[in-house]
Design an enzyme around this catalytic site. Structure first.
Site, PDB file in Angstrom:
ATOM      1  N   ASP A 181     -68.592  -1.123  59.428  1.00  0.00           N
ATOM      2  CA  ASP A 181     -68.117  -0.177  58.385  1.00  0.00           C
ATOM      3  C   ASP A 181     -68.163  -0.457  57.029  1.00  0.00           C
ATOM      4  OD1 ASP A 181     -65.936  -1.786  59.837  1.00  0.00           O
ATOM      5  OD2 ASP A 181     -64.622  -0.718  58.488  1.00  0.00           O
TER       6      ASP A 181
ATOM      7  N   GLY B  89     -59.552   5.641  54.879  1.00  0.00           N
ATOM      8  CA  GLY B  89     -57.880   5.908  54.988  1.00  0.00           C
ATOM      9  C   GLY B  89     -57.110   5.887  53.712  1.00  0.00           C
TER      10      GLY B  89
ATOM     11  N   ARG C 136     -64.226   2.977  42.056  1.00  0.00           N
ATOM     12  CA  ARG C 136     -65.420   2.128  42.479  1.00  0.00           C
ATOM     13  C   ARG C 136     -66.632   3.079  42.236  1.00  0.00           C
ATOM     14  NH1 ARG C 136     -65.234  -0.212  48.317  1.00  0.00           N
ATOM     15  NH2 ARG C 136     -64.901   2.054  48.751  1.00  0.00           N
TER      16      ARG C 136
HETATM   17  P1  AMP Z   1     -60.893  -2.186  55.207  1.00  0.00           P
HETATM   18  O1  AMP Z   1     -60.568  -3.595  56.160  1.00  0.00           O
HETATM   19  O2  AMP Z   1     -60.159  -2.435  53.981  1.00  0.00           O
HETATM   20  O3  AMP Z   1     -62.445  -2.405  55.017  1.00  0.00           O
HETATM   21  O4  AMP Z   1     -60.508  -1.134  55.842  1.00  0.00           O
HETATM   22  C1  AMP Z   1     -60.607  -1.097  57.277  1.00  0.00           C
HETATM   23  C2  AMP Z   1     -60.274   0.422  57.352  1.00  0.00           C
HETATM   24  O5  AMP Z   1     -58.799   0.710  57.516  1.00  0.00           O
HETATM   25  C3  AMP Z   1     -60.924   1.650  56.629  1.00  0.00           C
HETATM   26  O6  AMP Z   1     -60.931   2.808  57.314  1.00  0.00           O
HETATM   27  C4  AMP Z   1     -59.879   1.675  55.642  1.00  0.00           C
HETATM   28  O7  AMP Z   1     -59.744   3.077  55.140  1.00  0.00           O
HETATM   29  C5  AMP Z   1     -58.439   1.816  56.431  1.00  0.00           C
HETATM   30  N1  AMP Z   1     -57.476   1.107  55.594  1.00  0.00           N
HETATM   31  C6  AMP Z   1     -57.287  -0.174  55.150  1.00  0.00           C
HETATM   32  N2  AMP Z   1     -56.302  -0.318  54.437  1.00  0.00           N
HETATM   33  C7  AMP Z   1     -55.380   1.024  54.658  1.00  0.00           C
HETATM   34  C8  AMP Z   1     -54.234   1.410  54.023  1.00  0.00           C
HETATM   35  N3  AMP Z   1     -53.453   0.871  53.369  1.00  0.00           N
HETATM   36  N4  AMP Z   1     -53.964   2.763  54.265  1.00  0.00           N
HETATM   37  C9  AMP Z   1     -54.587   3.687  55.095  1.00  0.00           C
HETATM   38  N5  AMP Z   1     -55.848   3.011  55.381  1.00  0.00           N
HETATM   39  C10 AMP Z   1     -56.327   1.738  55.392  1.00  0.00           C
HETATM   40 MG    MG Z   2     -64.082  -1.366  54.786  1.00  0.00          MG
END
Ligand code: AMP
Ligand code: MG
Length: 488
Positions: free
Chosen positions: A252, A92, A176
């Site tokens: 994930d 995302g 990364r």
């Molecule tokens: P994370 O908790 O960072 O592992 O993210 C969980 C999901 O939310 C993943 O699919 C990320 O790509 C999406 N995500 C987290 N933060 C954002 C953001 N600021 N904008 C878009 N997608 C996000």
């Molecule tokens: Mg994640």
């Protein structure tokens, strides 16, 4: 050494069937600048340090001007978040820029995090904040220094663009690197959307590139799953031994290669607290430190289910049943090393359990205790005061110390030799939250020198570095219970 433009890209993931990823150009910052670059990561890509000083480096990794051969894509995945299945997640706010193939045939996927909106952004803004990119950058390089499998970090690109989280923050992008960013959730996505042919394609892809010894064999998929179970057990054993809490062990965020992946509200234990919850949004402590092994197994069961079109239920169960013994054996091996014991003996488990209880009761600083234990004097009259003084239950410590001493004598241990061995496994420096926070605060003021200093210190965590002694200190009062949120 090749220049940036000579990096050899071979973007195999982008060439998988259309449903696997979407082509998306990055949204660059208008005034990008380099915050920090990891010299070790540059070396992995066979780039000279001077390449990072070129404006083209910032343009390429800030998303403004891709390098020849880059094909940015956002990958799709799903995942169980806090136990609940979310059918579509995906990158995302990250893009797979491409895969670099080095002269030795190593492959590194470069992923740009914070690069803007993608079809998988859902309600998010596609951005990342400087605070969280710095935490991920420092921790991934620190984990590597500790010998724990992890994604790596090449650099952070900053910009003046503001990003809104709980408050207004500075945005940044992180580059990364990993041999693969495929997650348990990538398999779950194709399974639960009813595409067993894509599950097979993905498994074949991962096996061909990362488990080549399994290729072609009749039971390759069940053996593949068994190896993922084993790698995950080993990874979590290393986390438990070093005192690392990941914070968000959703499926994930679980790497198919057994790497530490997606650093969010992680934390290293300061005072030893088995039920430590590092993520302040984790109300029920699902991802508490001492629950990580159980959660890893739960996550592996989700992966197993997603692979059921490729192996039998019995094969999946057999692989999952190997998790606990594998975890225990890796964990005991690591802890034996931390205790400076060379030979396994039956009494080791109880020696360890008594110590863990004492450490927890006294809220003893975990990292400092083990480092100091290397200096344990095993002579009969020694009282080992510096160690003893850390405990509430000093009598309890004395009893334990007598058993430890007897155990050392039983294997003919020599103090000086043991200390040298222990210093190679008990780090002096870990990325405590307060250290990260100090670097973040300075960086937010535009001074990146603390980031570079910390990166260098943490890349050699087992070495005495007298000029950096202060970074081995326990947290000051303000740094003890820093709460870290998921919002990043
Ligand atoms: P994370 O908790 O960072 O592992 O993210 C969980 C999901 O939310 C993943 O699919 C990320 O790509 C999406 N995500 C987290 N933060 C954002 C953001 N600021 N904008 C878009 N997608 C996000
Ligand atoms: Mg994640």
């Amino acid at each position: 050494m090749p220049s940036l433009e000579q990096l050899h890209f071979d973007n195999t993931y982008a060439r998988l069937p259309p449903g696997f990823s979407a082509r998306v150009p990055p949204s660059p910052f208008r005034d990008a600048h380099l915050v920090s670059v990891s010299p070790e990561a540059l070396r992995l890509l066979e780039l000279a340090p001077s390449e990072a000083r070129r404006p083209e480096f910032i343009q390429a990794f800030g998303g403004l001007r891709p390098l020849p051969g880059m094909e940015p894509v956002a990958t799709v995945y799903a995942g169980h978040q806090f136990g609940v299945y979310v059918p579509r997640l995906g990158d995302g706010r990250a893009l797979l820029l491409g895969e670099v193939r080095t002269s030795t045939g190593e492959r590194w996927e470069l992923s740009l995090k914070g690069s803007g909106l993608t079809p998988f952004s859902r309600m998010g803004d596609g951005r990342a904040v400087l605070r969280s990119t710095l935490r991920e950058y420092l921790c991934s390089e620190a984990m590597h220094g500790l010998g724990i499998p992890t994604t790596r970090a090449l650099c952070i690109i900053g910009g003046s663009e503001k990003v809104y989280r709980e408050e207004e923050e500075t945005g940044a992008m992180l580059v990364r690197m990993a041999p693969s960013h495929v997650r348990f959730g990538t398999f779950e996505y194709f399974h639960h959307t009813g595409h067993p042919e894509h599950v097979a394609t993905l498994a074949d892809y991962v096996i061909a590139r990362h488990f080549p010894h399994l290729q072609g064999g009749p039971e390759r998929y069940s053996r593949f799953f068994a190896e993922v179970v084993e790698r995950t057990a080993r990874l979590v054993a290393q986390w438990q031994a070093v005192g690392f809490a990941h914070g968000v062990l959703n499926t994930d965020n679980m790497s198919i290669l057994g790497l530490t992946l997606d650093y969010g509200p992680f934390g290293f234990l300061d005072d030893f607290e088995p039920g430590f919850i590092c993520n302040h949004s984790d109300d029920f402590g699902r991802y508490a430190f001492d629950k990580q092994p159980r959660i890893a197994l739960w996550n592996l069961a989700c992966l197993g289910e997603a692979l059921l079109t490729l192996m039998t239920e019995e094969e999946a169960q057999a692989a999952l049943q190997a998790f606990s013994p594998a975890f225990t054996s890796h964990f005991l091996a690591r802890m034996r090393e931390k205790l400076g014991l060379r030979e396994p003996r039956p009494e080791d488990q109880s020696l360890l359990e008594t110590l863990i209880t004492l450490l927890a009761d006294g809220r003893v600083d975990y990292t400092r205790f083990f480092r100091m234990l290397g200096r344990f004097d095993s002579s009969a009259e020694a009282r080992n005061e510096p160690l003893r003084d850390g405990f509430l239950d000093t009598a309890g410590f004395d009893t334990w110390a007598a058993a430890y001493r007897a155990r050392l004598l039983a294997e003919g241990s020599v103090d000086a030799e043991r200390r040298a061995r222990m210093d190679r496994v008990n780090p002096k420096y870990v990325l405590r939250n307060y250290l990260a926070q100090t670097a973040i605060t300075r960086a937010q003021e535009g001074d990146f020198s603390e980031v570079d200093r910390l990166l260098a210190v943490l890349s050699r965590p087992f070495d005495e570095q007298p000029e950096h002694e202060a970074s081995a200190a326990p947290p000051p009062a303000w740094g003890k219970h820093l709460s870290v949120s998921c919002s990043s």
